[in-house]
Every structure is written in structure tokens, then in C-alpha cells.
Design a protein around this motif. Sequence first.
Motif, PDB file in Angstrom:
ATOM      1  N   ASP A 163       0.811  -1.128   0.206  1.00  0.00           N
ATOM      2  CA  ASP A 163       0.166   0.068   0.076  1.00  0.00           C
ATOM      3  C   ASP A 163       0.896   1.185  -0.009  1.00  0.00           C
ATOM      4  O   ASP A 163       0.437   2.303  -0.426  1.00  0.00           O
ATOM      5  N   GLY A 164       2.093   1.185   0.448  1.00  0.00           N
ATOM      6  CA  GLY A 164       2.987   2.178   0.608  1.00  0.00           C
ATOM      7  C   GLY A 164       2.206   3.686   1.020  1.00  0.00           C
ATOM      8  O   GLY A 164       1.727   3.394   1.996  1.00  0.00           O
ATOM      9  N   PRO A 165       2.479   4.760   0.261  1.00  0.00           N
ATOM     10  CA  PRO A 165       1.695   6.021   0.765  1.00  0.00           C
ATOM     11  C   PRO A 165       0.339   6.032   0.292  1.00  0.00           C
ATOM     12  O   PRO A 165      -0.141   7.195   0.046  1.00  0.00           O
ATOM     13  N   ALA A 166      -0.298   5.144  -0.045  1.00  0.00           N
ATOM     14  CA  ALA A 166      -1.819   5.445  -0.428  1.00  0.00           C
ATOM     15  C   ALA A 166      -2.478   5.737   0.646  1.00  0.00           C
ATOM     16  O   ALA A 166      -2.196   5.248   1.776  1.00  0.00           O
ATOM     17  N   SER A 167      -3.679   6.352   0.475  1.00  0.00           N
ATOM     18  CA  SER A 167      -4.467   6.898   1.535  1.00  0.00           C
ATOM     19  C   SER A 167      -5.536   5.932   1.931  1.00  0.00           C
ATOM     20  O   SER A 167      -6.489   6.100   2.705  1.00  0.00           O
ATOM     21  N   ILE A 217      -5.245  -3.771   7.401  1.00  0.00           N
ATOM     22  CA  ILE A 217      -3.588  -3.424   7.842  1.00  0.00           C
ATOM     23  C   ILE A 217      -3.032  -3.507   6.552  1.00  0.00           C
ATOM     24  O   ILE A 217      -3.331  -4.144   5.555  1.00  0.00           O
ATOM     25  N   SER A 218      -1.908  -2.631   6.390  1.00  0.00           N
ATOM     26  CA  SER A 218      -1.261  -2.419   5.388  1.00  0.00           C
ATOM     27  C   SER A 218       0.215  -3.088   5.847  1.00  0.00           C
ATOM     28  O   SER A 218       0.582  -2.606   6.538  1.00  0.00           O
ATOM     29  N   VAL A 219       0.655  -3.414   4.625  1.00  0.00           N
ATOM     30  CA  VAL A 219       2.276  -4.035   4.721  1.00  0.00           C
ATOM     31  C   VAL A 219       3.060  -3.368   3.715  1.00  0.00           C
ATOM     32  O   VAL A 219       2.409  -3.590   2.562  1.00  0.00           O
ATOM     33  N   LYS A 261      -0.743  -0.355  14.790  1.00  0.00           N
ATOM     34  CA  LYS A 261      -0.396  -1.728  14.205  1.00  0.00           C
ATOM     35  C   LYS A 261      -1.369  -1.772  12.902  1.00  0.00           C
ATOM     36  O   LYS A 261      -1.454  -2.888  12.293  1.00  0.00           O
ATOM     37  N   ARG A 262      -1.633  -0.569  12.361  1.00  0.00           N
ATOM     38  CA  ARG A 262      -2.366  -0.620  10.800  1.00  0.00           C
ATOM     39  C   ARG A 262      -1.194  -0.504   9.471  1.00  0.00           C
ATOM     40  O   ARG A 262      -1.608  -0.826   8.628  1.00  0.00           O
ATOM     41  N   TYR A 263       0.028  -0.049   9.971  1.00  0.00           N
ATOM     42  CA  TYR A 263       1.057   0.154   8.963  1.00  0.00           C
ATOM     43  C   TYR A 263       2.023  -0.809   9.743  1.00  0.00           C
ATOM     44  O   TYR A 263       2.723  -0.704  10.511  1.00  0.00           O
TER      45      TYR A 263
END
Length: 225
Positions: free
Chosen positions: A38-42, A55-57, A123-125
Amino acid sequence: MTIVYPDIKPWGRSFKEYVRMFNLTPDDLERKILGCGDGPASFNAEFTERGGNIISVDPVYFFSADQIRQRIHETYNYIIDQTRKNQDKFIWQEIGSVEELGRIRMSAMEKFLKDFSEGVMQKRYIPGELPFLPFKDKEFDLALCSHLLFLYTDNLSLEFHLKSIEELCRVSNEVRVFPLQDVNADRSSYVEPVINFLRTKNQDVKEIKVAYEFQKGGNTMLRIC
Ligand SMILES: C[S@@+](CC[C@H](N)C(=O)[O-])C[C@H]1O[C@@H](n2cnc3c(N)ncnc32)[C@H](O)[C@@H]1O
């Protein structure tokens, strides 16, 4: 001209774009979702605001918000320049110009940067990278992978794609990947080998039309259950 990305660039799309890239229904948005790469996606920031479970990794989460902002600024002009020189590869309908594209992407990435510190605490990123993810088997209902696999066909091998999609299937009941095109808007040469491989593993694989098209012809996703 040909678009060349010597490495994988941080570039971020919005919640609205994710919904259309992956045909996300109200039922899908009730599920526990993993955003891989997901990087810098909103997407994470906006979906969390709407009460979503996400959760994004991404390997870029090993860095601080300031370091990520710096990296975005370093690559912004390069991406905009490559897009300007290759405007014929895109459909300029909803996004009317290269300048508007720049504004829309920066607005999404600013939303991400504002949310990043809080999201790390919650802990979402999660820092991590394919082909090995720091999650338990079937921890997620739905894994989404946008603008990484297939797009970077020139940078990532077929073997990496096979291992990565197997890993996404390990951690999630369902996996969706968009787009199936490379950076030059050509169908990735990996799509058919990946589909054939997954079928040998008895996965249900379908290419499905979606309501999003910015790269010309890039309007399908792969859905794996
Ligand atoms: C072009 S950006 C796409 C960002 C977002 N998914 C979107 O569509 O707006 C590609 C992202 O993939 C991430 N990435 C690169 N290698 C990765 C890997 N091995 N596993 C997971 N993510 C990776 C990069 O850090 C970057 O944030």
C-alpha cells in the motif's frame, strides 16, 4: 516512448480508487482486509476513518514519515515527467491532465503521511515485504495488491510473482491483484503463467472487469479464492 522505472516507486492512490480498482462492495468493506504494497496510498487512512478493518504491509514502513516524505519528493518529478512523455498510454477522462494527476496523488500521499504515526501505533502499518509476510495463515478475509505485482514485470521475476501470490493466498482467504499490465500499459507476460500455476494448486482464479481504467486497457483484476 517507453516508461522505465529502475526501481519500485512510492506512489499513492485514494480509497475511492481502491474501491473501483478492486470492485469493492459494501460487503467486502465489512471484511478484514490486508493491503499489500500500500505504500503511501491513503486507502488505509480513509478506510479506517470509515470504520474499516485494515492492515497495510510495505517495506517503506521501515522508515519514518519524514524519510517517506523525502522519498516521495525525490521521485515525484521523475514519475510526473515519465507520465507526461507517455500521455498516450493513459485515459485522461476522470483525471484531466498530468498536473491534476500530480495534485490528486499528492493529496492522497499527504493523507497517508498525516495518518502514518498513529497508524504505526495502532499496528495498521506493518513493515514487511513479499514474498514473505509477517502474518498467520488465513489471518485476513481479503488481500488487495495494487500497482506492484504485474506492473513491475521488468523489475520482479516470474518466480517472485508465483511465490508472492502463494504467500498472499496463505495469509488471506481471497486475493485480488490490480492491474494486470506493466508500466507501459502492456499486458504482463506473467499473467497467463501465474493463472496456470494457481490452477495447478487448485485455486479458483478469475480475471474480472473492474470499474477503473487509467492505463489504457487496464480495467481487469485477478481474483483468487
Ligand atoms: C507504485 S507503489 C503502489 C502503492 C499503492 N498500492 C497504490 O496503488 O497506490 C508500489 C509499492 O510497493 C511497495 N513494494 C516494493 N516491493 C515490495 C515487496 N517486495 N512487498 C510489498 N511491497 C513492496 C513499494 O514500497 C511501494 O510502496
